[in-house]
Design a protein around this motif. Structure first.
Motif, PDB file in Angstrom:
ATOM      1  N   ALA A 208     -22.144  10.681  -7.887  1.00  0.00           N
ATOM      2  CA  ALA A 208     -22.086   9.312  -7.369  1.00  0.00           C
ATOM      3  C   ALA A 208     -20.994   9.149  -6.323  1.00  0.00           C
ATOM      4  O   ALA A 208     -21.191   8.487  -5.306  1.00  0.00           O
ATOM      5  CB  ALA A 208     -21.881   8.327  -8.518  1.00  0.00           C
TER       6      ALA A 208
ATOM      7  N   GLU B  85     -23.495  -2.307  -0.899  1.00  0.00           N
ATOM      8  CA  GLU B  85     -23.477  -3.190  -2.052  1.00  0.00           C
ATOM      9  C   GLU B  85     -24.064  -2.411  -3.228  1.00  0.00           C
ATOM     10  O   GLU B  85     -25.142  -1.839  -3.113  1.00  0.00           O
ATOM     11  CB  GLU B  85     -24.367  -4.397  -1.730  1.00  0.00           C
ATOM     12  N   LEU B  86     -23.336  -2.378  -4.338  1.00  0.00           N
ATOM     13  CA  LEU B  86     -23.812  -1.589  -5.466  1.00  0.00           C
ATOM     14  C   LEU B  86     -24.810  -2.378  -6.309  1.00  0.00           C
ATOM     15  O   LEU B  86     -24.554  -3.518  -6.684  1.00  0.00           O
ATOM     16  CB  LEU B  86     -22.626  -1.167  -6.323  1.00  0.00           C
TER      17      LEU B  86
ATOM     18  N   HIS C 207     -26.675  -2.818  -9.856  1.00  0.00           N
ATOM     19  CA  HIS C 207     -26.319  -2.497 -11.235  1.00  0.00           C
ATOM     20  C   HIS C 207     -27.564  -2.290 -12.080  1.00  0.00           C
ATOM     21  O   HIS C 207     -28.536  -3.025 -11.946  1.00  0.00           O
ATOM     22  CB  HIS C 207     -25.484  -3.620 -11.840  1.00  0.00           C
ATOM     23  N   LEU C 208     -27.479  -1.323 -12.962  1.00  0.00           N
ATOM     24  CA  LEU C 208     -28.594  -1.078 -13.879  1.00  0.00           C
ATOM     25  C   LEU C 208     -28.746  -2.262 -14.821  1.00  0.00           C
ATOM     26  O   LEU C 208     -27.785  -2.700 -15.446  1.00  0.00           O
ATOM     27  CB  LEU C 208     -28.317   0.181 -14.694  1.00  0.00           C
ATOM     28  N   VAL C 209     -29.939  -2.816 -14.896  1.00  0.00           N
ATOM     29  CA  VAL C 209     -30.193  -3.922 -15.809  1.00  0.00           C
ATOM     30  C   VAL C 209     -30.926  -3.433 -17.047  1.00  0.00           C
ATOM     31  O   VAL C 209     -30.549  -3.734 -18.169  1.00  0.00           O
ATOM     32  CB  VAL C 209     -31.021  -5.032 -15.128  1.00  0.00           C
ATOM     33  N   GLU C 210     -31.972  -2.661 -16.836  1.00  0.00           N
ATOM     34  CA  GLU C 210     -32.651  -2.096 -17.999  1.00  0.00           C
ATOM     35  C   GLU C 210     -33.444  -0.871 -17.629  1.00  0.00           C
ATOM     36  O   GLU C 210     -33.781  -0.639 -16.476  1.00  0.00           O
ATOM     37  CB  GLU C 210     -33.552  -3.128 -18.658  1.00  0.00           C
ATOM     38  N   ARG C 211     -33.672  -0.082 -18.642  1.00  0.00           N
ATOM     39  CA  ARG C 211     -34.439   1.139 -18.494  1.00  0.00           C
ATOM     40  C   ARG C 211     -35.371   1.187 -19.682  1.00  0.00           C
ATOM     41  O   ARG C 211     -34.923   1.111 -20.813  1.00  0.00           O
ATOM     42  CB  ARG C 211     -33.476   2.317 -18.523  1.00  0.00           C
TER      43      ARG C 211
ATOM     44  N   ARG D  69     -29.764   8.979  -6.232  1.00  0.00           N
ATOM     45  CA  ARG D  69     -29.305   7.631  -5.855  1.00  0.00           C
ATOM     46  C   ARG D  69     -30.282   7.071  -4.837  1.00  0.00           C
ATOM     47  O   ARG D  69     -30.715   7.785  -3.931  1.00  0.00           O
ATOM     48  CB  ARG D  69     -27.912   7.660  -5.215  1.00  0.00           C
TER      49      ARG D  69
ATOM     50  N   PRO E  15     -26.382   3.303  -8.607  1.00  0.00           N
ATOM     51  CA  PRO E  15     -25.565   4.406  -9.114  1.00  0.00           C
ATOM     52  C   PRO E  15     -26.449   5.656  -9.227  1.00  0.00           C
ATOM     53  O   PRO E  15     -27.663   5.556  -9.095  1.00  0.00           O
ATOM     54  CB  PRO E  15     -25.138   3.942 -10.512  1.00  0.00           C
ATOM     55  N   ALA E  16     -25.845   6.797  -9.476  1.00  0.00           N
ATOM     56  CA  ALA E  16     -26.642   7.999  -9.716  1.00  0.00           C
ATOM     57  C   ALA E  16     -27.289   7.889 -11.090  1.00  0.00           C
ATOM     58  O   ALA E  16     -26.642   7.485 -12.051  1.00  0.00           O
ATOM     59  CB  ALA E  16     -25.755   9.239  -9.656  1.00  0.00           C
ATOM     60  N   PHE E  17     -28.556   8.200 -11.188  1.00  0.00           N
ATOM     61  CA  PHE E  17     -29.219   8.190 -12.487  1.00  0.00           C
ATOM     62  C   PHE E  17     -30.240   9.315 -12.545  1.00  0.00           C
ATOM     63  O   PHE E  17     -30.677   9.832 -11.522  1.00  0.00           O
ATOM     64  CB  PHE E  17     -29.869   6.826 -12.765  1.00  0.00           C
TER      65      PHE E  17
ATOM     66  N   ASP F  18     -27.036   3.905 -21.714  1.00  0.00           N
ATOM     67  CA  ASP F  18     -27.367   3.827 -20.285  1.00  0.00           C
ATOM     68  C   ASP F  18     -26.465   2.829 -19.556  1.00  0.00           C
ATOM     69  O   ASP F  18     -25.958   3.090 -18.472  1.00  0.00           O
ATOM     70  CB  ASP F  18     -28.829   3.401 -20.093  1.00  0.00           C
TER      71      ASP F  18
ATOM     72  N   ASP G 215     -23.555   3.493 -16.646  1.00  0.00           N
ATOM     73  CA  ASP G 215     -23.593   2.757 -15.394  1.00  0.00           C
ATOM     74  C   ASP G 215     -22.240   2.098 -15.114  1.00  0.00           C
ATOM     75  O   ASP G 215     -21.736   2.133 -13.998  1.00  0.00           O
ATOM     76  CB  ASP G 215     -24.707   1.708 -15.475  1.00  0.00           C
TER      77      ASP G 215
ATOM     78  N   GLN H  78     -19.699   4.736 -14.043  1.00  0.00           N
ATOM     79  CA  GLN H  78     -19.926   5.112 -12.636  1.00  0.00           C
ATOM     80  C   GLN H  78     -19.454   4.035 -11.678  1.00  0.00           C
ATOM     81  O   GLN H  78     -18.813   4.317 -10.666  1.00  0.00           O
ATOM     82  CB  GLN H  78     -21.419   5.302 -12.390  1.00  0.00           C
TER      83      GLN H  78
ATOM     84  N   LEU I 297     -16.835   4.322  -8.593  1.00  0.00           N
ATOM     85  CA  LEU I 297     -17.222   3.961  -7.228  1.00  0.00           C
ATOM     86  C   LEU I 297     -16.284   2.883  -6.682  1.00  0.00           C
ATOM     87  O   LEU I 297     -15.913   2.891  -5.517  1.00  0.00           O
ATOM     88  CB  LEU I 297     -18.675   3.468  -7.198  1.00  0.00           C
TER      89      LEU I 297
ATOM     90  N   ARG J 135     -13.696   3.068  -3.382  1.00  0.00           N
ATOM     91  CA  ARG J 135     -13.806   2.114  -2.280  1.00  0.00           C
ATOM     92  C   ARG J 135     -12.618   1.174  -2.174  1.00  0.00           C
ATOM     93  O   ARG J 135     -12.373   0.609  -1.133  1.00  0.00           O
ATOM     94  CB  ARG J 135     -15.092   1.305  -2.440  1.00  0.00           C
TER      95      ARG J 135
ATOM     96  N   ARG K  42     -18.735  -8.031 -18.166  1.00  0.00           N
ATOM     97  CA  ARG K  42     -19.711  -8.698 -17.308  1.00  0.00           C
ATOM     98  C   ARG K  42     -21.135  -8.262 -17.685  1.00  0.00           C
ATOM     99  O   ARG K  42     -22.025  -9.086 -17.871  1.00  0.00           O
ATOM    100  CB  ARG K  42     -19.434  -8.329 -15.839  1.00  0.00           C
TER     101      ARG K  42
ATOM    102  N   ARG L 240     -27.606  -7.688 -25.111  1.00  0.00           N
ATOM    103  CA  ARG L 240     -28.369  -6.849 -26.027  1.00  0.00           C
ATOM    104  C   ARG L 240     -27.367  -6.036 -26.833  1.00  0.00           C
ATOM    105  O   ARG L 240     -26.513  -5.383 -26.287  1.00  0.00           O
ATOM    106  CB  ARG L 240     -29.270  -5.887 -25.253  1.00  0.00           C
TER     107      ARG L 240
END
Lengths: 154, 200
Positions: A32, A43-44, A46-50, A131, A150-152, B57, B61, B64, B68, B72, B97, B104
């Motif tokens: 990453a 602008e990053l 963000h992971l919300v769900e998988r 990414r 992000p890297a996933f 997961d 995130d 990471q 990052l 920056r 946040r 969950r």
């Protein structure tokens, strides 16, 4: 430090054993933050769900969805695992924007375009840490710098 | 894995010192020093982030994102000495946040419980050690979620920034110290009760 309770050391040892960091997390972080992208303002997302879903059609293997978001934007990726080591990716940005999509992996960089519907596809990508970068092609669109996930693991 | 653990232990007092050195070297142009910084602090960031009950997961995130953000925004860190505290604070804010966003909470306990399920009886000393760690495990999980979180954070980060810690625990700054004391006292009571439970 002298006031530190010995019990806290036991608690740390307990968590380290019960819930260790994933073995590949350091590598993910290094992917990453590595490469030549550090100077790029972005602008990053963000992971919300998988989530995993079972493919309805036999022989196509599993598929899953990954959702990222930032501000008003959500990026949905539907990842099909129909062949070993290969991934099909259908992507959709909402609200839609026309854009260039770049995928950076350890050895590869690949591109796709999305028209104003915000949809794009990669017929196949090598499985592995990835990414996604989204650069809007409409110069009036906000923000004027790219989005990056992000890297996933794809 | 064993080597990793041993290194963690012997470095516990100085991991912040080591990190500050890596950070200083990276800032003076040694690229590899950043990798070393990542290797030394990511295990601690993981533990701190996971205390916010994110699934794995989400926790990855957040870790990471924290790194990052460092890459920056590192100019904003005036003193290299502060890099550890800066990373922990950034990670806790981001974890808080994401936790609020996702709301969950379910998967974590199951995952951890499953990981602990196989219990192999060994020689006597191993049995005793397992008993002690089981007692600690059970006692910790009888504490309130807030106590569990606070103690897990403090176990890995012995001098957390109280302002952001208070914010992410939803309590006034002034009550962190007393709460920490109460949580530890409560845990000791629970451990004592576990120890004497055979007499009941």
């Amino acid at each position: 430090m002298s006031e530190r309770d010995a019990l806290l050391g036991d608690i740390a040892a307990m968590w380290r054993e019960a819930d260790p960091m994933p073995a590949d997390l350091v590598d993910k972080v290094l992917v990453a933050i590595g490469g030549d992208n550090l100077d790029v303002e972005y602008e990053l997302l963000h992971l919300v769900e998988r989530s995993r879903e079972l493919e309805g059609v036999r022989g196509l293997g599993d598929a899953y969805t990954v959702v990222f978001s930032s501000g008003p934007y959500s990026l949905l990726l539907r990842v099909g695992t129909h062949a070993a080591g290969r991934r099909r990716v259908d992507g959709w940005l909402s609200p839609p924007q026309s854009m260039t999509v770049k995928v950076t992996q350890q050895a590869d960089t690949r591109y796709a375009d999305a028209d104003e519907t915000g949809r794009f596809e990669f017929e196949w990508l090598p499985a592995g840490l990835s990414r996604f970068w989204l650069a809007f092609t409409d110069s009036a669109a906000e923000p004027d710098h790219p989005f990056a996930t992000p890297a996933f693991e794809l | 894995m064993t080597v990793q653990k041993a290194a963690d232990k012997s470095d516990e007092g100085s991991v912040w010192e080591v990190s500050a050195r890596h950070f200083r070297r990276w800032r003076t142009g040694e690229h590899d020093a950043l990798d070393e910084l990542v290797r030394s602090l990511t295990p601690i960031l993981w533990q701190v982030v996971r205390s916010y009950r994110l699934d794995r997961d989400q926790a990855e995130d957040v870790v990471q994102t924290t790194w990052l953000t460092l890459v920056r925004r590192h100019e904003s860190i005036a003193e290299p000495q502060a890099v550890g505290a800066w990373l922990m604070t950034t990670a806790r804010r981001e974890a808080w946040r994401v936790a609020k966003l996702a709301e969950r909470q379910a998967p974590m306990d199951d995952e951890i419980l499953t990981a602990r399920l196989p219990h192999h009886p060994g020689v006597d000393t191993e049995v005793i050690a397992a008993d002690e760690s089981d007692q600690l495990w059970h006692s910790v999980h009888k504490l309130s979620p807030r106590c569990q979180r606070l103690l897990r954070i403090i176990a890995f980060d012995d001098r957390p920034d109280y302002t952001s810690l208070a914010e992410s625990l939803g309590m006034p700054i002034g009550s962190i110290g007393p709460t920490r004391g109460r949580c530890l006292a409560k845990l000791k009571d629970l451990l004592a009760a576990e120890g004497s439970s055979t007499h009941v």
